[in-house]
Structure formats: structure tokens, C-alpha cells
Scaffold this motif. Structure first.
Motif, PDB file in Angstrom:
ATOM      1  N   PRO A   1       0.780  -1.388  -0.013  1.00  0.00           N
ATOM      2  CA  PRO A   1       0.166   0.120  -0.040  1.00  0.00           C
ATOM      3  C   PRO A   1       1.069   1.013   0.073  1.00  0.00           C
ATOM      4  O   PRO A   1       1.711   1.426   0.633  1.00  0.00           O
ATOM      5  CB  PRO A   1      -0.726  -0.166   1.396  1.00  0.00           C
ATOM      6  CG  PRO A   1      -0.917  -1.536   1.552  1.00  0.00           C
ATOM      7  CD  PRO A   1       0.355  -2.279   1.023  1.00  0.00           C
ATOM      8  N   GLN A   2       0.381   2.269  -0.742  1.00  0.00           N
ATOM      9  CA  GLN A   2       1.344   3.462  -0.795  1.00  0.00           C
ATOM     10  C   GLN A   2       1.356   4.300   0.387  1.00  0.00           C
ATOM     11  O   GLN A   2       2.568   4.967   0.578  1.00  0.00           O
ATOM     12  CB  GLN A   2       0.676   4.485  -1.869  1.00  0.00           C
ATOM     13  CG  GLN A   2       1.427   5.575  -2.584  1.00  0.00           C
ATOM     14  CD  GLN A   2       2.616   5.351  -3.090  1.00  0.00           C
ATOM     15  OE1 GLN A   2       3.029   4.004  -3.861  1.00  0.00           O
ATOM     16  NE2 GLN A   2       3.872   5.901  -2.579  1.00  0.00           N
ATOM     17  N   HIS A   3       0.394   4.153   1.357  1.00  0.00           N
ATOM     18  CA  HIS A   3       0.380   4.833   2.399  1.00  0.00           C
ATOM     19  C   HIS A   3       1.345   4.397   3.473  1.00  0.00           C
ATOM     20  O   HIS A   3       1.830   4.917   4.519  1.00  0.00           O
ATOM     21  CB  HIS A   3      -0.879   4.984   3.277  1.00  0.00           C
ATOM     22  CG  HIS A   3      -1.587   3.799   3.622  1.00  0.00           C
ATOM     23  ND1 HIS A   3      -2.032   2.951   2.909  1.00  0.00           N
ATOM     24  CD2 HIS A   3      -1.024   3.406   5.074  1.00  0.00           C
ATOM     25  CE1 HIS A   3      -2.382   1.954   3.795  1.00  0.00           C
ATOM     26  NE2 HIS A   3      -1.988   2.070   5.107  1.00  0.00           N
ATOM     27  N   LEU A   4       2.142   3.016   3.314  1.00  0.00           N
ATOM     28  CA  LEU A   4       3.047   2.397   3.957  1.00  0.00           C
ATOM     29  C   LEU A   4       4.580   2.503   3.451  1.00  0.00           C
ATOM     30  O   LEU A   4       5.432   2.282   4.034  1.00  0.00           O
ATOM     31  CB  LEU A   4       2.687   1.077   4.036  1.00  0.00           C
ATOM     32  CG  LEU A   4       1.451   0.546   4.883  1.00  0.00           C
ATOM     33  CD1 LEU A   4       1.232  -0.791   4.898  1.00  0.00           C
ATOM     34  CD2 LEU A   4       1.446   1.177   6.062  1.00  0.00           C
ATOM     35  N   ALA A   5       4.507   3.174   2.151  1.00  0.00           N
ATOM     36  CA  ALA A   5       5.900   3.412   1.520  1.00  0.00           C
ATOM     37  C   ALA A   5       6.636   4.244   1.979  1.00  0.00           C
ATOM     38  O   ALA A   5       6.234   5.248   2.362  1.00  0.00           O
ATOM     39  CB  ALA A   5       5.418   3.351   0.112  1.00  0.00           C
TER      40      ALA A   5
END
Length: 392
Positions: free
Chosen positions: A172-176
């Protein structure tokens, strides 16, 4: 639709995926490699050629080193040049170690050729690869082979599918946690069956910009020059490139540049990139899926090898001893070496290239740095330690 199960699904059959697959199979851990491209395409890709001890040690450990031992060139040093001044970094004298020149193409061929005997399954031309449930206890990979949809269920997924593969995008992008630096130039390279102009690699800088003289064997040479990002391969007929290489190397090399028909020519952009989220659920990233280094310093393949060493250790500990600590510590262990290698490639790139917006002061800093390097055993030792590879 076909469906089956394995313990570890490995995405990508570059050196990272192949080394990981062989290491796991050697320990009795079941795994399957899924590769989007054809076998011919994978085996024809022209890549790096300088191997650190971490990479050669893995080939020795696997018993897949026979051709490498026979054909590889052992290098005791390399050279940094600025104009007509050249400094030899004697890595063997300074570190007690050497590097090996053996093309990534050849390493890949050795690993693929050994797969049937080692019962390592590689599915080439696996189209429409997609990862599912990576944050669950039952991840799976779907793909299409010969027009037939297939599902591979597994315990873990190892994303070894490079910068453009699907594995990193499954996080997920928000964890990147992502870091990138783009360089304002590329490398124009030529591969030819001609003897090298020098017995060891030369990284050169000067009024005409950066150039690299390297080799794949005593009869095959690999050259690069720095070019603006606006350049196209059509702008560089072979004679123009050979003329430029002669201007850069004939005054400083032992043998001078020998011309020959190009086996391959290409322009590659340069970037530094780290994706720190190398672990999410049952998905682990390794190699170019998680990081890119500029080719200055030859770290890309070798960083992939150290990732694979750490990840294989962690998976083996999980299956043999139900030890989860190694899996949880994989990212920190890998990133500690990744960032140090990024630093070395970045600093060597800064020292050895002409930047478009570089002013006279910055150019004099490069000259001063080279002068200091030529007189400082301590600085030469630091460069040699990084070039042969930091400890794993």
C-alpha cells in the motif's frame, strides 16, 4: 484454471530470484520462480560484470562456480583518472580482497542451466502476474501460462522482479518509505569483442565528461561515456563513439582502444533509489525491486546478492527453527548495507562526472579531491573497502 501450492513463490528470474531459489532448494524448502519474460530474453540481458565476494561466495556455496572459476578475471585493483592524472586503487594490498569480472549474463545462464538438476522450477513467460493477500496468512500469485490461468498458493512471496515489476506495487502506498535521486545524464554503453584498452577498469573524468573502460573477458570490452538525457542512440553511430573513446583513453591506457563491431549499444539513465518498505505481511522485496544504484562502483548485482543472503537466512530459520526474529529483522539488516552502498555509488558519481550546472568552484573541488586521493593511503583504503564490498 490450474492451482497448486509451494512454500515460497519467487517473482523474477534475474540473479536475485535465481540465487534465492537455489539457496532455498539446497535447504529442502520448496519454491517456484515466476518470470514474465522468455528464457532467451532473460539470458540475453546485458548487465553488470564486477562481482564482490558476497556474490562469488554464494556461487561457491551452491557449487555452481565451475565456469566462473575457469573463465572469470580476478582483479587486484582499479583506476580513477582525472584528465591525464590516474590513481590506481590497489584493493588487494589495501584490503586483502579482490573482485571478479564475470558478466551478469553469464552468472544468470549458469543459474538457469543448473535449475533442472537441482529441481528448481522456473515458469518463463508467466503473463499477467498479480499478487494477492500478501498481508494475510495465505498469499497467492495468479498468472497466465500459454493462455491458461493459473494460481500459485504459498507461505511467502519474494519480490525479486526489478524496478518495474508488480511486487513493490502490492505494498500500500501509504506505507511506502521511498527515496529517489535522478541524475541529469545517462550512460551510453557499447559492448564489443575487442581486447580491453587497460588490464584493469578505468573510471575517468575530465573536460569531456565521464567515461568508463571495463571488460567482460580478455577479448570482450564494455565502454561507457556520459551523455545528456536528451541524447538518443541514433545520435551515436559506432564510429563517433569509438572516436570519443579514443580521445578519453588512448593517452592514459596501457593498450589503447581497439575498435570493433558493436554487440550492443544502449543509453541508460542514472538514478539512486531506495524503497525502505522491503517487508509487508508475507511479502519480502529483494534486489532492484527495492533499490537502484547508479552503476558507478558496480553495486547493483552485489546488493541483490546480499539481500538474498539475508532473506534466505531468515526463511531457512523460519522453516528449520520456527524463528520469526530473522524475518522481522530482514529489512533493517538489508537496509544497513543498502544505504552504505548507495552512499558510495553517489559519492563516486559526484566525483567522476561533469554535472550540467557545475560551476568552476565545484570543478576545483573534484580536482582537489583527486589530488588528495592520490596522496592519501587512508582515503584509498576507504574507497577500496567500499569497492570490494562492505561486510555482510
Amino acid at each position: 484454471m490450474t492451482a497448486r501450492r509451494t512454500q515460497v513463490a519467487i517473482i523474477g528470474s534475474g540473479p536475485a530470484g535465481l540465487l534465492l531459489g537455489h539457496l532455498l532448494k539446497a535447504e529442502g524448502i520448496d519454491c517456484v520462480l515466476l518470470e514474465r519474460a522468455s528464457r532467451d530474453h532473460v539470458q540475453s540481458r546485458i548487465r553488470a560484470g564486477v562481482l564482490e565476494t558476497v556474490t562469488t561466495d554464494l556461487m561457491h556455496r551452491l557449487g555452481l562456480d565451475e565456469r566462473m572459476n575457469r573463465e572469470a578475471m580476478v582483479e587486484d585493483g582499479f583506476n580513477l583518472a582525472d584528465g591525464d592524472q590516474m590513481v590506481r586503487i590497489d584493493i588487494k594490498a589495501l584490503t586483502g580482497k579482490t573482485v571478479v569480472v564475470y558478466g551478469q549474463t553469464e552468472l544468470t545462464r549458469d543459474l538457469i542451466a543448473a535449475a533442472p538438476q537441482r529441481e528448481l522450477e522456473i515458469v518463463f513467460e508467466a503473463a499477467d502476474l498479480a499478487l494477492h493477500g500478501v498481508d494475510s496468512a495465505h498469499p497467492k500469485v495468479t498468472y497466465t501460462k500459454d493462455g491458461v490461468p493459473a494460481t500459485l498458493e504459498c507461505d511467502f512471496i519474494a519480490g525479486c522482479d526489478g524496478f518495474h515489476g508488480p511486487s513493490r506495487r502490492a505494498i500500500p502506498q501509504h506505507l511506502a518509505r521511498e527515496y529517489m535521486h535522478e541524475y541529469p545524464f545517462g550512460w551510453l554503453g557499447i559492448l564489443a569483442d575487442v581486447p580491453p584498452c587497460h588490464d584493469e577498469l578505468i573510471y575517468a573524468n575530465g573536460p569531456r565528461g565521464f567515461a568508463l573502460a571495463s571488460m567482460r573477458s580478455p577479448t570482450r570490452s564494455r565502454y561507457y561515456i556520459q551523455v545528456p538525457l536528451t541524447e538518443k542512440i541514433e545520435d551515436w553511430p559506432e564510429d563517433r563513439l569509438w572516436d570519443e573513446l579514443e580521445l578519453r583513453f588512448n593517452t592514459i591506457s596501457q593498450h589503447g582502444v581497439t575498435r570493433g563491431p558493436a554487440l550492443e549499444m544502449s543509453i541508460a539513465p542514472l538514478r539512486s533509489y531506495v524503497f525502505e518498505t522491503m517487508h509487508y505481511g508475507r511479502l519480502f522485496l529483494a534486489g532492484d525491486a527495492a533499490h537502484i544504484v547508479p552503476p558507478t562502483g558496480a553495486k547493483g548485482l552485489n546488493l541483490a546478492a546480499s539481500d538474498v543472503l539475508y532473506l534466505s537466512d531468515a526463511l531457512i530459520a523460519h522453516y528449520r527453527r520456527k524463528d520469526e526474529n530473522a524475518l522481522l529483522g530482514y529489512c533493517d539488516r538489508a537496509l544497513a548495507r543498502i544505504w552504505k552502498s548507495e552512499r558510495f555509488s553517489w559519492s563516486l558519481t559526484k566525483l567522476m562526472h561533469s554535472f550540467p550546472d557545475q560551476n568552476a568552484f565545484e570543478r576545483q573541488m573534484q580536482v582537489a579531491e583527486m589530488d588528495y586521493l592520490s596522496r592519501s593511503p587512508a582515503m584509498q583504503t576507504a574507497i577500496a573497502e567500499n569497492y570490494v564490498g562492505l561486510p555482510v
